[in-house]
Scaffold this motif. Structure first.
Motif, PDB file in Angstrom:
ATOM      1  N   PRO B 302     -25.723  25.297   2.267  1.00  0.00           N
ATOM      2  CA  PRO B 302     -24.989  24.036   2.398  1.00  0.00           C
ATOM      3  C   PRO B 302     -25.584  23.058   3.402  1.00  0.00           C
ATOM      4  O   PRO B 302     -24.993  22.030   3.624  1.00  0.00           O
ATOM      5  CB  PRO B 302     -23.625  24.503   2.885  1.00  0.00           C
ATOM      6  N   HIS B 390     -20.896  24.044  -0.961  1.00  0.00           N
ATOM      7  CA  HIS B 390     -21.246  22.653  -1.217  1.00  0.00           C
ATOM      8  C   HIS B 390     -22.079  22.128  -0.066  1.00  0.00           C
ATOM      9  O   HIS B 390     -22.289  22.807   0.917  1.00  0.00           O
ATOM     10  CB  HIS B 390     -19.972  21.825  -1.359  1.00  0.00           C
ATOM     11  N   ARG B 391     -22.503  20.887  -0.199  1.00  0.00           N
ATOM     12  CA  ARG B 391     -23.350  20.315   0.827  1.00  0.00           C
ATOM     13  C   ARG B 391     -22.495  19.680   1.912  1.00  0.00           C
ATOM     14  O   ARG B 391     -21.551  18.956   1.629  1.00  0.00           O
ATOM     15  CB  ARG B 391     -24.270  19.275   0.213  1.00  0.00           C
ATOM     16  N   VAL B 392     -22.848  19.943   3.157  1.00  0.00           N
ATOM     17  CA  VAL B 392     -22.108  19.375   4.277  1.00  0.00           C
ATOM     18  C   VAL B 392     -22.704  18.013   4.612  1.00  0.00           C
ATOM     19  O   VAL B 392     -23.878  17.765   4.361  1.00  0.00           O
ATOM     20  CB  VAL B 392     -22.182  20.317   5.487  1.00  0.00           C
TER      21      VAL B 392
ATOM     22  N   VAL C 118     -21.348  16.654  -4.741  1.00  0.00           N
ATOM     23  CA  VAL C 118     -21.088  17.180  -3.409  1.00  0.00           C
ATOM     24  C   VAL C 118     -21.891  18.442  -3.164  1.00  0.00           C
ATOM     25  O   VAL C 118     -21.602  19.190  -2.248  1.00  0.00           O
ATOM     26  CB  VAL C 118     -19.586  17.432  -3.184  1.00  0.00           C
ATOM     27  N   GLY C 119     -22.894  18.684  -3.995  1.00  0.00           N
ATOM     28  CA  GLY C 119     -23.902  19.664  -3.633  1.00  0.00           C
ATOM     29  C   GLY C 119     -23.724  21.051  -4.177  1.00  0.00           C
ATOM     30  O   GLY C 119     -24.236  22.000  -3.608  1.00  0.00           O
ATOM     31  N   ILE C 191     -15.841  23.653   2.793  1.00  0.00           N
ATOM     32  CA  ILE C 191     -16.830  22.580   2.766  1.00  0.00           C
ATOM     33  C   ILE C 191     -16.448  21.523   1.739  1.00  0.00           C
ATOM     34  O   ILE C 191     -16.557  20.327   1.985  1.00  0.00           O
ATOM     35  CB  ILE C 191     -18.225  23.164   2.480  1.00  0.00           C
TER      36      ILE C 191
END
Lengths: 219, 481, 378
Positions: B302, B390-392, C118-119, C191
């Motif tokens: 992430p 997910h990505r922070v 959102v990754g 997250i």
């Protein structure tokens, strides 16, 4: 609690609006119309207005009738109709959407009791039509400061149909390229698609019917 | 040193002694025989370690692909290949082997059938079959797609090398080599086995950490020199993030050094072997910190803000193409691999087999196996994070790094100091056996307790399925007022 | 720090299509935005003027590649309003089933695109996996996987295939289980929560004033839905309520917009299940092609100067077709077709919405409004 707005609710609300519009006099003609297709023939308000009165009517609709939503603004070009060569059609909706209430420091979502709606709270459709005579620069007042949603609708109408909106700030091309030639508005009727003559793009896309210019002549 | 059936360094030394004695030793420079043998040994070991790492790097790429496929419930390119003879709903479009002349295809058909029946997936858990039974009937242990990465590498080699017109050309060209070279240098001091290392330096950990933190410089070079706004933002993000995570990383590594009493990586492993307890059971907090920080250091989800593909296209390497891109991609995995190997060495006892003293005959398995298995096992976590998280955001990453990881790593360092100074039995040179058991069980209990982050009051008030609701600042545990 | 403009698009992972978002950033903070559309403007409105009323359906399918059926139905209801055509009840039920299945597929497509925003790639694959089921069901109805061309003026293309209800029920039952997987992946991930909560606030009244509607408004705490406000089809016979979220005081954030769409998928699935139970029998689902009752009306209504329009609850908001009859060839074609696209109005609003947040929030906010550029550019 009803599941949806009934025809009676819509009709009485529409009648109320049409009665109140009569205050405007001759400049505004309103009538109740009904949808025709489908399972329900709900009433909606149809208003014909002189372009110069449109802004006043819009303000009145917003203030007194709580019309809060601009669905669509579009223009029609009627080149054969010299006294009403341009038509601007505005579709408004009264949605009755409010911010959710805060009760005891907690937000609560709004669930409308549909059966209890009456008067100004009934969701209503408005179709508003303005006509302009044949002119080079058709123009109607802008309502983009009343309903911000009208902003891009007006941009699009100018972009594609070529009707200007007085008082609109920041008018620009939205769908056509930014460097389109001035005065080029493709939905005007002088730009033909396939109306009268043979159109290569649609009638002969493969190019089988294409012949050299000197075909048939003795060489 | 641990006994190992592969005495690689000894063998190489013997061979090089032989070579040296028969060449230099016979000449008039015979007094250099020993030095030349030493040099050749070092060189050979470097080559072998490098080769071993690069070869097994393919496993990492393959694992990532396959594990992600499993986590994401999908199958790779092999599915379409198999669909040549396995059609929808199990109906074959035509069994091609029956059309081969003289019945030569019969064994293929029989083999295929047998393999599918014995070792094929039962496709009860596969989404593809749930959806339309367009299923993968293959055999997983044939390592499908293992050499895909070689093909990718070949493809990169054929690509044109393009430099943006207004890029700072020298810096642009130097940056990837800076990153790759420093990444490869990490492996100089990472041993693959008790007798399988290229160098045994007294300060190897210090050197490792120093080299490991040169790469951000290259990243920033790359981002700046490309003359692209996305790469610039990516480079700045990368610089900020790597700087912020470098400090907790160093402090965490320092705690391991304190615990083991040496800056030498091999001695750290030897300490774990001799004292009978792996560091992870003494410093579980340190292990968690190390893996979290390493995920940030190697810029994986992430914490892959520098290359966040949703907003920064490809981050700081947007403008690179061809083999330079491929090498940078490989260097990402090399850094990940270094992180995994370091974790294995710092916390999982390096090359020591689990229960090496109790399980009979386990020492006949070469110790290099355990190093790789442990590293790959840690890599599973990296892939798992990528699949599940997910990505922070940038500010959240930095906040997390400075406000949580740095204090925690200091706490960890203090714990290590206390353990080493007052708990470690210096006379018997081993840990009191109760200590690791106690620490591990307390940590597990804490982990379970902290995992339950649902706020019952918020659940009650919000009729939301899950816990966290906030008013303005989003931070876990705070519910909406 | 100096401010600079970044041009995100026309090819950029955030855009979900072809358009440009010009962003002025101060460091990592967004200061100003300006959307620039029109990259795939095909001139559908002009093309439709040269097509007769049945041919236009095909173009409407192609307005939005993620939600083809809702767009062709939006057109069909407007055309029926213009032509004054009654529809058999069974056909209305079949239309409802088709539209709601398409709504699920569209929302799945949205969620599948939102997770990479959102990754997280896992969510995308999972969503597309379930979308396959919806696509298969719609394929059974329309015959193709993406552009179904399913509704007809006065009915639908064909009756439900044999066994459709059984397969539909089974797949929806499975799908309702699968939604819990998404929630486990997204709602339980801290997250995801810190990425979406407190980001991209939008208030209900402001959105309505800006012309934004549909799920985005319902996320802001009001259950306004065209399906009950301007009723059509058979929604009154079903037991349903529009899904509505409880936002924060500042308005709905990205998380609310995510939740409302997930709830709407549940809602649509239960509507389809109920519709399959209540669907009346009979084989009368459409008017015969070339039905004189319809063909005659085309000219008759055009001569009266009638217009037809219909507000329709698309999966992205309120969509509308405005048709003026009486085009060339004695009214066989419409004179003017005007399309109200919800995303055309929503994209400028979403662009305003992201001012003051970080660059990393741009995809999160823009994605949460569910942009679809096919319908936007028309």
């Amino acid at each position: 609690m009803g599941k949806e707005v009934t025809a009676e609710q819509a009709l009485s609300a529409a009648n109320e609006i049409v009665n109140d519009v009569s205050d405007f006099g001759d400049a505004v003609k309103a009538e109740v119309r009904h949808h025709t297709g489908g399972r329900r023939k709900h009433a909606y308000v149809y208003i014909e207005v002189v372009a110069s009165e449109w802004r006043e009517l819009a303000l009145w609709l917003k203030k007194s009738k709580q019309v809060d939503y601009c669905s669509m603004i579009t223009g029609i070009h009627w080149p054969e109709n010299t006294d009403a060569s341009w038509q601007v059609v505005v579709h408004l909706l009264r949605t009755g959407v409010v911010n959710p209430p805060v009760v005891k420091k907690r937000i609560h979502e709004t669930k409308v009791d549909i059966g209890a709606l009456f008067g100004n709270s009934v969701p209503m459709e408005f179709e508003i039509s303005m006509t302009l005579p044949d002119m080079r620069d058709p123009s109607v007042p802008s309502v983009s400061d009343i309903w911000v949603g009208a902003d891009w609708n007006e941009k699009e109408t100018w972009d594609l149909v070529g009707i200007e909106f007085e008082g609109h700030v920041g008018m620009r091309r939205v769908l056509l390229p930014h460097d389109s030639p001035t005065g080029y508005h493709p939905l005007q009727k002088q730009h033909k698609l396939r109306y009268h003559d043979y159109n290569e793009m649609y009638d002969d896309p493969q190019g089988f019917g294409r012949k050299p210019e000197d075909s048939g002549r003795v060489k | 040193m641990t006994e190992d059936i592969i005495n690689m360094r000894g063998w190489v030394r013997t061979a090089m002694d032989f070579v040296s004695e028969n060449t230099i030793g016979m000449s008039r420079h015979w007094e250099y025989t020993d030095s030349v043998a030493w040099f050749l040994t070092e060189f050979m070991m470097c080559v072998m370690v490098f080769g071993g790492i690069m070869t097994t790097l393919l496993v990492l790429l393959w694992m990532e692909r396959k594990l992600l496929g499993r986590f994401m419930d999908r199958r790779g390119a092999r599915t379409s290949l198999r669909s040549l003879w396995v059609g929808e709903n199990g109906v074959t479009a035509g069994e091609w082997w029956t059309q081969l002349p003289f019945g030569t295809g019969i064994p293929i058909g029989m083999l295929n059938k047998a393999l599918n029946e014995i070792a094929g997936n039962d496709h009860k858990l596969e989404a593809v079959s749930r959806v339309k039974n367009r299923s993968y009937h293959g055999v997983w242990w044939l390592l499908p797609g293992f050499f895909q990465n070689l093909a990718d590498g070949m493809k990169f080699l054929t690509k044109e090398h393009m430099v943006p017109e207004k890029a700072d050309r020298y810096v642009f060209e130097i940056a990837p080599f800076l990153i790759i070279a420093t990444t490869v240098m990490c492996f100089t001091f990472i041993p693959l086995g008790p007798n399988f290392h290229s160098n045994n330096s007294e300060m190897s950990i210090l050197f490792l950490m120093a080299v490991f933190s040169v790469a951000p410089l290259g990243v920033f070079f790359a981002g700046w020199s490309s003359n692209n706004k996305y790469t610039l933002l990516g480079g700045i993000r990368s610089a900020a993030q790597l700087t912020a995570y470098e400090i907790p990383l160093l402090v965490t590594v320092l705690s391991v050094v304190v615990l083991s009493g040496s800056f030498n990586l091999i001695e750290v492993i030897e300490f774990q072997v001799d004292s009978g307890v792996w560091n992870i059971f003494l410093l579980p907090l340190g292990a968690v910190l190390f893996i979290v920080v390493m995920v940030a250091e190697v810029e994986r989800i992430p914490f892959d803000m520098p290359e966040a593909e949703a907003e920064l296209v490809e981050g700081w390497w947007t403008e690179y193409g061809g083999m330079r891109w491929g090498l940078m991609f490989a260097s990402e995995y090399l850094r990940t691999y270094a992180a995994c190997l370091l974790f294995a060495h710092f916390f999982l006892g390096g090359w020591e087999a689990p229960f090496e003293d109790t399980i009979p005959f386990i020492h006949y398995i070469p110790h290099i196996t355990w190093v790789f298995l442990k590293a790959w096992f840690i890599f599973i976590f990296f892939v798992w994070f990528r699949a599940a998280l997910h990505r922070v955001r940038t500010d959240q990453i930095l906040e997390f790094g400075w406000r949580w990881l740095l204090p925690l790593s200091l706490v960890n360092l203090a714990m290590a100091t206390v353990l080493r100074l007052w708990v470690y039995d210096g006379v018997k040179e081993e840990w009191p056996i109760l200590v690791p058991i106690l620490i591990t069980s307390i940590s597990l209990a804490l982990f379970v307790l902290l995992s339950i982050d649902e706020d019952p009051k918020a659940l009650e008030a919000q009729t939301r399925p899950f816990s966290v609701q906030t008013v303005d600042v989003a931070s876990p545990g705070q519910h909406r007022k | 720090m100096a401010e600079m403009w970044i041009s995100m698009g026309p090819q950029h992972p955030m855009t979900h299509g072809l358009w440009t978002l010009k962003v002025k950033v101060d460091g990592e903070t967004v200061v100003d935005t300006e959307p620039d559309l029109g990259y795939i403007h095909r001139g559908v409105e002009k093309i439709c003027e040269a097509r007769d009323f049945t041919q236009i359906t095909t173009y409407c399918d192609r307005l939005c590649y993620a939600s083809a059926n809702t767009w062709s139905h939006a057109y069909i209801y407007a055309a029926e309003d213009l032509l004054d055509v009654e529809v058999p009840e069974r056909a209305e039920y079949i239309r409802m089933v088709a539209v709601e299945l398409q709504r699920i597929a569209s929302h799945l497509m949205w969620l599948g695109a939102y997770c990479p925003d959102v990754g997280n790639l896992t969510g995308m694959v999972w969503c597309l996996r379930e979308r396959e089921m919806m696509m298969d069901l719609l394929q059974e109805l329309g015959g193709s996987r993406m552009h179904y061309n399913f509704p007809r003026v006065g009915g639908v293309k064909r009756d439900l295939p044999i066994g459709f209800a059984m397969r539909c029920r089974a797949k929806l039952k499975l799908f309702l289980d699968r939604i819990q997987e998404y929630e486990a992946l997204l709602d339980e991930s801290t997250i995801f929560l810190i990425r979406t909560q407190g980001v991209g606030y939008a208030k209900a009244e402001e959105m309505i004033n800006h012309g934004v509607s549909g799920p985005n408004v319902r996320a802001a705490g009001h259950n306004y839905d065209v399906r009950w406000a301007h009723p059509y089809s058979v929604y009154d016979e079903l037991d349903w309520e529009p899904s509505v979220e409880r936002p924060s005081i500042k308005g709905s954030d990205c998380y609310d917009r995510y939740r409302v769409r997930v709830e709407e998928m549940r809602q649509s699935a239960s509507m389809v299940l109920e519709g399959l139970d209540k669907m009346p029998g009979g084989s009368e689902t459409y008017h015969e092609p070339g039905d004189p009752a319809i063909l005659a009306k085309v000219r008759e209504r055009a001569a009266e100067g009638k217009t037809g329009y219909h507000h329709f609850e698309d999966s992205r908001g309120e969509s509308m077709f405005y048709l003026v009859g009486g085009g060339e060839k004695r009214g066989k074609h419409p004179y003017r077709v005007s399309i109200r696209s919800p995303m055309f109005i929503t994209i400028p609003y979403a662009a305003k919405c992201m001012i003051g947040y970080k660059i990393a929030d741009i995809p999160a906010i823009m994605g949460s409004f569910d942009p679809c550029i096919g319908e936007t550019d028309r």
